[in-house]
Design a protein around this motif. Sequence first.
Motif, PDB file in Angstrom:
ATOM      1  N   ALA A  70      -2.800  -9.013   1.918  1.00  0.00           N
ATOM      2  CA  ALA A  70      -4.322  -9.113   2.237  1.00  0.00           C
ATOM      3  C   ALA A  70      -4.567  -7.849   3.191  1.00  0.00           C
ATOM      4  CB  ALA A  70      -4.653 -10.387   3.115  1.00  0.00           C
ATOM      5  N   GLY A  71      -3.634  -7.453   3.992  1.00  0.00           N
ATOM      6  CA  GLY A  71      -3.794  -6.217   4.561  1.00  0.00           C
ATOM      7  C   GLY A  71      -3.780  -4.882   3.810  1.00  0.00           C
ATOM      8  N   LEU A  72      -2.784  -4.846   2.827  1.00  0.00           N
ATOM      9  CA  LEU A  72      -2.745  -3.710   1.895  1.00  0.00           C
ATOM     10  C   LEU A  72      -4.059  -3.785   0.878  1.00  0.00           C
ATOM     11  CD1 LEU A  72       1.000  -3.937   0.908  1.00  0.00           C
ATOM     12  CD2 LEU A  72      -0.265  -2.312   2.102  1.00  0.00           C
ATOM     13  N   THR A  73      -4.525  -4.944   0.392  1.00  0.00           N
ATOM     14  CA  THR A  73      -5.974  -4.793  -0.408  1.00  0.00           C
ATOM     15  C   THR A  73      -6.936  -4.438   0.394  1.00  0.00           C
ATOM     16  OG1 THR A  73      -6.012  -7.142  -0.007  1.00  0.00           O
ATOM     17  CG2 THR A  73      -5.004  -6.715  -2.143  1.00  0.00           C
ATOM     18  N   GLN A  74      -7.084  -4.713   1.482  1.00  0.00           N
ATOM     19  CA  GLN A  74      -8.027  -4.173   2.437  1.00  0.00           C
ATOM     20  C   GLN A  74      -7.904  -2.954   2.627  1.00  0.00           C
ATOM     21  OE1 GLN A  74      -9.681  -7.316   4.892  1.00  0.00           O
ATOM     22  NE2 GLN A  74      -9.991  -5.677   6.791  1.00  0.00           N
ATOM     23  N   GLU A  75      -6.868  -2.367   2.811  1.00  0.00           N
ATOM     24  CA  GLU A  75      -6.783  -0.825   2.938  1.00  0.00           C
ATOM     25  C   GLU A  75      -7.293  -0.342   1.797  1.00  0.00           C
ATOM     26  OE1 GLU A  75      -5.416   1.426   5.132  1.00  0.00           O
ATOM     27  OE2 GLU A  75      -5.654  -0.227   6.581  1.00  0.00           O
ATOM     28  N   LEU A  76      -6.922  -0.786   0.532  1.00  0.00           N
ATOM     29  CA  LEU A  76      -7.688  -0.144  -0.663  1.00  0.00           C
ATOM     30  C   LEU A  76      -9.144  -0.323  -0.790  1.00  0.00           C
ATOM     31  CD1 LEU A  76      -4.569  -1.432  -3.156  1.00  0.00           C
ATOM     32  CD2 LEU A  76      -5.005   0.886  -2.338  1.00  0.00           C
ATOM     33  N   GLN A  77      -9.769  -0.929   0.149  1.00  0.00           N
ATOM     34  CA  GLN A  77     -11.291  -1.118  -0.016  1.00  0.00           C
ATOM     35  C   GLN A  77     -11.364  -2.460  -1.077  1.00  0.00           C
ATOM     36  OE1 GLN A  77     -13.603   0.080   2.223  1.00  0.00           O
ATOM     37  NE2 GLN A  77     -11.674   0.906   3.194  1.00  0.00           N
TER      38      GLN A  77
END
Length: 400
Positions: free
Chosen positions: A230-237
């Motif tokens: 979830a954190g990584l996908t949020q970093e990818l916008q």
Amino acid sequence: MHNTATMLIELGAIILALGLLGRLAGRVGFSPIPLYLLAGLAFGHGGFLPLQASEEFTAVGAEIGVILLLLMLGLEYSASELVTNLKTQYPSGAVDFVLNAVPGAVAALILGWGPVAAVALAGVTWISSSGVIAKVLGDLRRLGNRETPVVLGVLVIEDLAMAVYLPILTAVLAGAGLAGGSVTLLIALGTVGAVLYLALRHGRLISRAVSSDNAEMLLLVVLGLTLLVAGLTQELQVSAAVGAFLVGIALSGEVAEGASNLLTPLRDLFAAVFFVFFGLSTDPSDIPPVLVPALLLALVTALTKVATGWYAARRAGIKGGGRWRAGGTLVARGEFSIVIAGLAVGVEPRIGPLATAYVLILVVVGPLTARWTEPLARKLTGRPETPVETERTAPEPAKV
């Protein structure tokens, strides 16, 4: 030290109140979502008893609530089920989008809120509440009805569409231009496609890598993996919620079932915190000015959801009574409408009060339309009552 004590007292009061409200809702036979929203309004800015010390902690809990809602949703489906539903139900999904997203977008433009708010409000009015509808189907004992797979098929299409819609909304809200929005959408579609491919081809390997006979280890691995992705996908916008949904899809079989059983109490706790937090961030005095638009929007989109269910059931060859039952069952809005509005309030603050009023109306009206749409349609058309068609077409053989 004093602040910590105050925070613990406030959190304890909130969680105790949620437990009592949930019990009250269970006694009445309604979803607890409207009660959670009202509790948030009461404890928020402009409410009867504003909370201060625990606000930041509650905000983090609300984020986790959204992530767990989407993870649990993903755990309910296998990748093959999603692909099958997409192939068979996409015309119903398209009708659902046009009939229910367009009224929200048009309402935002009429109110003068602009195109960004139109994209957000379209999502608020489009997505039905899977949680409320599943509970209603169980309460009315309709899980075996012929029309129930159609209702669930529409919900699955909506859930899958969320994986594409949320990244678009995130890009629009961030002010990304056409190029930036296109890149975000391509990343989202690529991620969804890659996860579906991996889940279809190598789902057993992924599940085996995560699997554990120890409940504690399984809980820690699944929860840790979900928060990490979830954190990584949020970093990818893209969206933390989409990342959690994809983790759920990737897990299958006994692992998905075991993780679902372990995570359900956590999901219920943090989802309740999320609804309260949304109420906390809405000033009750902002609701009266948007109450009439909310009522009109609720009336229009209740009728368009009934039309959606009727069309989807007709495509599946279901008779008149089942068509009306399918339509009435889809009316309830809930968790996803609030998730979408929660993302958008930073850009257009008026969406929060409108979404709160809208969801409060339809989460109460939804169970009523599920029960009464068919009898009302029968009365208006003058047709006699027909027996309810269930999936079991022949009686079970007698047990010896």
